[in-house]
Enzyme design. Structure first.
Site, PDB file in Angstrom:
ATOM      1  N   SER A 123       0.852  -1.190   0.000  1.00  0.00           N
ATOM      2  CA  SER A 123       0.000   0.000   0.000  1.00  0.00           C
ATOM      3  C   SER A 123       0.883   1.234   0.000  1.00  0.00           C
ATOM      4  O   SER A 123       2.055   1.176   0.412  1.00  0.00           O
ATOM      5  CB  SER A 123      -0.890   0.010   1.252  1.00  0.00           C
ATOM      6  OG  SER A 123      -1.510   1.262   1.448  1.00  0.00           O
ATOM      7  N   TYR A 176      -2.383  -0.416  10.410  1.00  0.00           N
ATOM      8  CA  TYR A 176      -2.420  -0.801   9.007  1.00  0.00           C
ATOM      9  C   TYR A 176      -1.110  -0.440   8.310  1.00  0.00           C
ATOM     10  O   TYR A 176      -0.548  -1.249   7.566  1.00  0.00           O
ATOM     11  CB  TYR A 176      -3.597  -0.110   8.311  1.00  0.00           C
ATOM     12  CG  TYR A 176      -3.756  -0.481   6.857  1.00  0.00           C
ATOM     13  CD1 TYR A 176      -4.306  -1.700   6.486  1.00  0.00           C
ATOM     14  CD2 TYR A 176      -3.363   0.395   5.847  1.00  0.00           C
ATOM     15  CE1 TYR A 176      -4.455  -2.038   5.146  1.00  0.00           C
ATOM     16  CE2 TYR A 176      -3.509   0.076   4.519  1.00  0.00           C
ATOM     17  CZ  TYR A 176      -4.052  -1.153   4.170  1.00  0.00           C
ATOM     18  OH  TYR A 176      -4.198  -1.489   2.843  1.00  0.00           O
TER      19      TYR A 176
END
Length: 253
Positions: free
Chosen positions: A138, A151
Site C-alpha cells: 500500500s 495498518y
C-alpha cells in the site's frame, strides 16, 4: 492475451474487491486460478464467474492467519506458478487509539498471513524450479497517512518481506514484487462510508477521491492489470520492486 496458459495461479482474499479482479484477470489470460478466501460463498461465486466466462478455477477455504490452513490450500494445486498475496484487513486509528488487541489482529492477517503464504509458496516454487510472487502492499508503506497506525505498520512489513524474498531467491528462479495502491473503490469502501457516514456517503466519497492528485480512486481492474503484467513473463527482469499505482499520491501530494 494468453500470458498464463498452462500456469496455475493462487490468489488469496479472492472472494471480493482487488483479489476478485486479479483472479478474473489471470483466468481471462489463461491461468488455472485457485481462489482462496475464508468466505466460502464469496469464493465460490468468483469461481462461478470465471467458469461462466470460459476460464478454469478452483476454490479452497483458507484463513491466511492459520499456517495449517495455508499449507493445506497451497498443497492442492498441481503447481504454483504465480502466488498473489492479497488477503488483508483494515484498521483505523492512531497509536493511542490502537490497542494491543488491534495490533495482534492486524499482525495475524496482514503480516503473519503473508509470511505463511510466502513460506509455503516459496517451498513449492523451489521444488518446481521457480515462480512469481506478488504481495499487496500500500502507499501506507511509503507515506504517512492519518489514523492508520496498525495498518501502515503491516504494509511496511509487507514491503520489507517483499525485498527480503526477492533478495534471497533472485538467483533461484523466483521473482517477488509488491504493488502499492492508493485508495481503490471496492465494496469495502462503500460499506465503510455507509457505516460511518450515513447520509453523507457521497460527500465523503468525493473527499476520499480528491486525496489522490488525479481526483479519483482506482478501480480494482486497474490494479489487476498491473498485477497481471508483474506476474507475467513480460516482467521477467522485475524483482524487488514496490510499484506505485496511486494516482500520484506518493510523488505529487
Amino acid at each position: 492475451m494468453q500470458r498464463f496458459l498452462n500456469k496455475h495461479a493462487v490468489v488469496t482474499g479472492a472472494g471480493s474487491g482487488i483479489g476478485q479482479a486479479i483472479a478474473l484477470r489471470l483466468a481471462a489470460e489463461g491461468a488455472t486460478v485457485w481462489v482462496l478466501d475464508r468466505d466460502e460463498e464469496a469464493g465460490l461465486r468468483v469461481v462461478g464467474e470465471i467458469t461462466e466466462a470460459g476460464g478454469v478455477a478452483e476454490f479452497a477455504v483458507c484463513d491466511v492467519a492459520s499456517e495449517a490452513a495455508v499449507n493445506a490450500a497451497l498443497a492442492r494445486p498441481v503447481q504454483v506458478d504465480v502466488l498473489v498475496n492479497n488477503a488483508g484487513i483494515a484498521h483505523i486509528g492512531n497509536v493511542e487509539q490502537t490497542t494491543p488487541e488491534d495490533m495482534d489482529r492486524i499482525y495475524s492477517v496482514n503480516v503473519k498471513g503473508v509470511h505463511h503464504c510466502l513460506r509455503a509458496g516459496v517451498g513449492r516454487m523451489m521444488a518446481q524450479g521457480g515462480g512469481v510472487i506478488l504481495n499487496m502492499a500500500s502507499v501506507a508503506a511509503k507515506v504517512g497517512i492519518a489514523d492508520r497506525f496498525a495498518y501502515s505498520m503491516s504494509k511496511g512489513a509487507v514491503l520489507a518481506m517483499t525485498l527480503s524474498v526477492a533478495k534471497d531467491y533472485a538467483t533461484k528462479g523466483i521473482r517477488c514484487n509488491c504493488l502499492c495502491p492508493a485508495r481503490v473503490h471496492t465494496p469495502f469502501v462503500d460499506g465503510y462510508l455507509a457505516a460511518h457516514y450515513p447520509g453523507s456517503e457521497e460527500e465523503m466519497f468525493s473527499k476520499l477521491s480528491a486525496w489522490q492528485p488525479v481526483g479519483r480512486m482506482a478501480q480494482p481492474e486497474e490494479i489487476a492489470a498491473a498485477a497481471a503484467w508483474l506476474c507475467s513473463d513480460e516482467a521477467a527482469f522485475v524483482t524487488g520492486s514496490a510499484v506505485d499505482i496511486d494516482g500520484g499520491v506518493t510523488r505529487l501530494r
